[in-house]
Design a protein around this motif. Structure first.
Motif, PDB file in Angstrom:
ATOM      1  N   ALA A  64      26.391   2.079  12.550  1.00 29.85           N
ATOM      2  CA  ALA A  64      27.101   2.638  11.400  1.00 29.85           C
ATOM      3  C   ALA A  64      28.611   2.478  11.531  1.00 29.85           C
ATOM      4  O   ALA A  64      29.151   2.445  12.634  1.00 29.85           O
ATOM      5  CB  ALA A  64      26.767   4.118  11.243  1.00 29.85           C
ATOM      6  N   ARG A  65      29.256   2.373  10.374  1.00 33.19           N
ATOM      7  CA  ARG A  65      30.718   2.371  10.278  1.00 33.19           C
ATOM      8  C   ARG A  65      31.139   3.705   9.692  1.00 33.19           C
ATOM      9  O   ARG A  65      30.468   4.224   8.799  1.00 33.19           O
ATOM     10  CB  ARG A  65      31.170   1.277   9.302  1.00 33.19           C
ATOM     11  N   ASN A  66      32.247   4.225  10.151  1.00 32.81           N
ATOM     12  CA  ASN A  66      32.723   5.518   9.663  1.00 32.81           C
ATOM     13  C   ASN A  66      33.797   5.328   8.593  1.00 32.81           C
ATOM     14  O   ASN A  66      34.869   4.804   8.866  1.00 32.81           O
ATOM     15  CB  ASN A  66      33.265   6.337  10.840  1.00 32.81           C
ATOM     16  N   ILE A  67      33.477   5.731   7.372  1.00 33.64           N
ATOM     17  CA  ILE A  67      34.456   5.815   6.296  1.00 33.64           C
ATOM     18  C   ILE A  67      34.296   7.223   5.732  1.00 33.64           C
ATOM     19  O   ILE A  67      33.427   7.468   4.895  1.00 33.64           O
ATOM     20  CB  ILE A  67      34.237   4.738   5.204  1.00 33.64           C
ATOM     21  N   PRO A  68      35.098   8.180   6.227  1.00 32.79           N
ATOM     22  CA  PRO A  68      34.943   9.571   5.806  1.00 32.79           C
ATOM     23  C   PRO A  68      35.096   9.742   4.297  1.00 32.79           C
ATOM     24  O   PRO A  68      35.904   9.056   3.666  1.00 32.79           O
ATOM     25  CB  PRO A  68      36.069  10.296   6.543  1.00 32.79           C
ATOM     26  N   TYR A  69      34.342  10.663   3.746  1.00 34.99           N
ATOM     27  CA  TYR A  69      34.400  10.947   2.313  1.00 34.99           C
ATOM     28  C   TYR A  69      35.829  11.279   1.887  1.00 34.99           C
ATOM     29  O   TYR A  69      36.266  10.890   0.810  1.00 34.99           O
ATOM     30  CB  TYR A  69      33.450  12.106   1.982  1.00 34.99           C
ATOM     31  N   THR A  70      36.573  11.966   2.748  1.00 36.88           N
ATOM     32  CA  THR A  70      37.950  12.356   2.421  1.00 36.88           C
ATOM     33  C   THR A  70      38.888  11.156   2.322  1.00 36.88           C
ATOM     34  O   THR A  70      39.963  11.257   1.751  1.00 36.88           O
ATOM     35  CB  THR A  70      38.503  13.341   3.464  1.00 36.88           C
ATOM     36  N   GLN A  71      38.496   9.999   2.873  1.00 35.68           N
ATOM     37  CA  GLN A  71      39.326   8.793   2.826  1.00 35.68           C
ATOM     38  C   GLN A  71      38.761   7.733   1.884  1.00 35.68           C
ATOM     39  O   GLN A  71      39.297   6.631   1.778  1.00 35.68           O
ATOM     40  CB  GLN A  71      39.447   8.184   4.232  1.00 35.68           C
ATOM     41  N   LEU A  72      37.703   8.057   1.193  1.00 36.93           N
ATOM     42  CA  LEU A  72      36.969   7.072   0.395  1.00 36.93           C
ATOM     43  C   LEU A  72      37.822   6.405  -0.681  1.00 36.93           C
ATOM     44  O   LEU A  72      37.767   5.190  -0.853  1.00 36.93           O
ATOM     45  CB  LEU A  72      35.746   7.730  -0.241  1.00 36.93           C
ATOM     46  N   ARG A  73      38.614   7.161  -1.389  1.00 39.26           N
ATOM     47  CA  ARG A  73      39.431   6.588  -2.471  1.00 39.26           C
ATOM     48  C   ARG A  73      40.398   5.523  -1.959  1.00 39.26           C
ATOM     49  O   ARG A  73      40.699   4.574  -2.668  1.00 39.26           O
ATOM     50  CB  ARG A  73      40.199   7.679  -3.200  1.00 39.26           C
ATOM     51  N   GLN A  74      40.873   5.663  -0.730  1.00 39.13           N
ATOM     52  CA  GLN A  74      41.792   4.679  -0.159  1.00 39.13           C
ATOM     53  C   GLN A  74      41.058   3.524   0.519  1.00 39.13           C
ATOM     54  O   GLN A  74      41.596   2.433   0.639  1.00 39.13           O
ATOM     55  CB  GLN A  74      42.719   5.331   0.892  1.00 39.13           C
ATOM     56  N   ARG A  75      39.818   3.748   0.964  1.00 32.36           N
ATOM     57  CA  ARG A  75      39.155   2.762   1.809  1.00 32.36           C
ATOM     58  C   ARG A  75      37.899   2.119   1.218  1.00 32.36           C
ATOM     59  O   ARG A  75      37.262   1.295   1.869  1.00 32.36           O
ATOM     60  CB  ARG A  75      38.781   3.419   3.144  1.00 32.36           C
ATOM     61  N   TYR A  76      37.542   2.460  -0.023  1.00 28.46           N
ATOM     62  CA  TYR A  76      36.268   1.961  -0.551  1.00 28.46           C
ATOM     63  C   TYR A  76      36.206   0.440  -0.628  1.00 28.46           C
ATOM     64  O   TYR A  76      35.125  -0.146  -0.585  1.00 28.46           O
ATOM     65  CB  TYR A  76      35.935   2.589  -1.917  1.00 28.46           C
TER      66      TYR A  76
END
Length: 114
Positions: A50-62
């Motif tokens: 798995a890769r970690n893309i936290p929900y709190t950072q989703l808008r910047q990292r999607y």
């Protein structure tokens, strides 16, 4: 209030496919496996690969997530991964799946940072 939950449930059904652990295991190796929990939770233990893309950072990292490949999402209980799927659906991602019950129900292989 009840209408809100019904509408949200209907939107979720159109946006994401709920998978049991067995169904999730069948397909996640051919997909992008995304853990939307916070880094400390991810480091404590996550599904192998798995890769970690936290929900709190989703808008910047999607944009780190390819829209042309299946996306397998999970979090601790299933709520944030469902909201992540709704967000990605609005951004034209179409192959969205999430682990029913979240990581807390996972009994497959796990990796953790020591």
């Amino acid at each position: 209030m009840i209408a809100y939950f019904i509408i949200t449930a209907l939107r979720l059904r159109k946006a994401v496919t709920n998978l049991t652990q067995e169904e999730f295991i069948e397909g996640y190796r051919k997909a992008q496996l995304i853990d939307v929990r916070e880094p400390k939770d991810f480091d404590a233990g996550h599904i192998l690969g798995a890769r970690n893309i936290p929900y709190t950072q989703l808008r910047q990292r999607y944009k780190e997530i390819r829209p042309d490949k299946p996306v397998y999402l999970y979090d601790q209980n299933g709520g944030k991964s469902a909201r992540t799927a709704l967000f990605l659906k609005k951004k034209d991602y179409t192959q969205l799946y999430h682990l029913q019950g979240g990581f807390r129900t996972w009994s497959g292989k796990v990796k953790s940072k020591k």
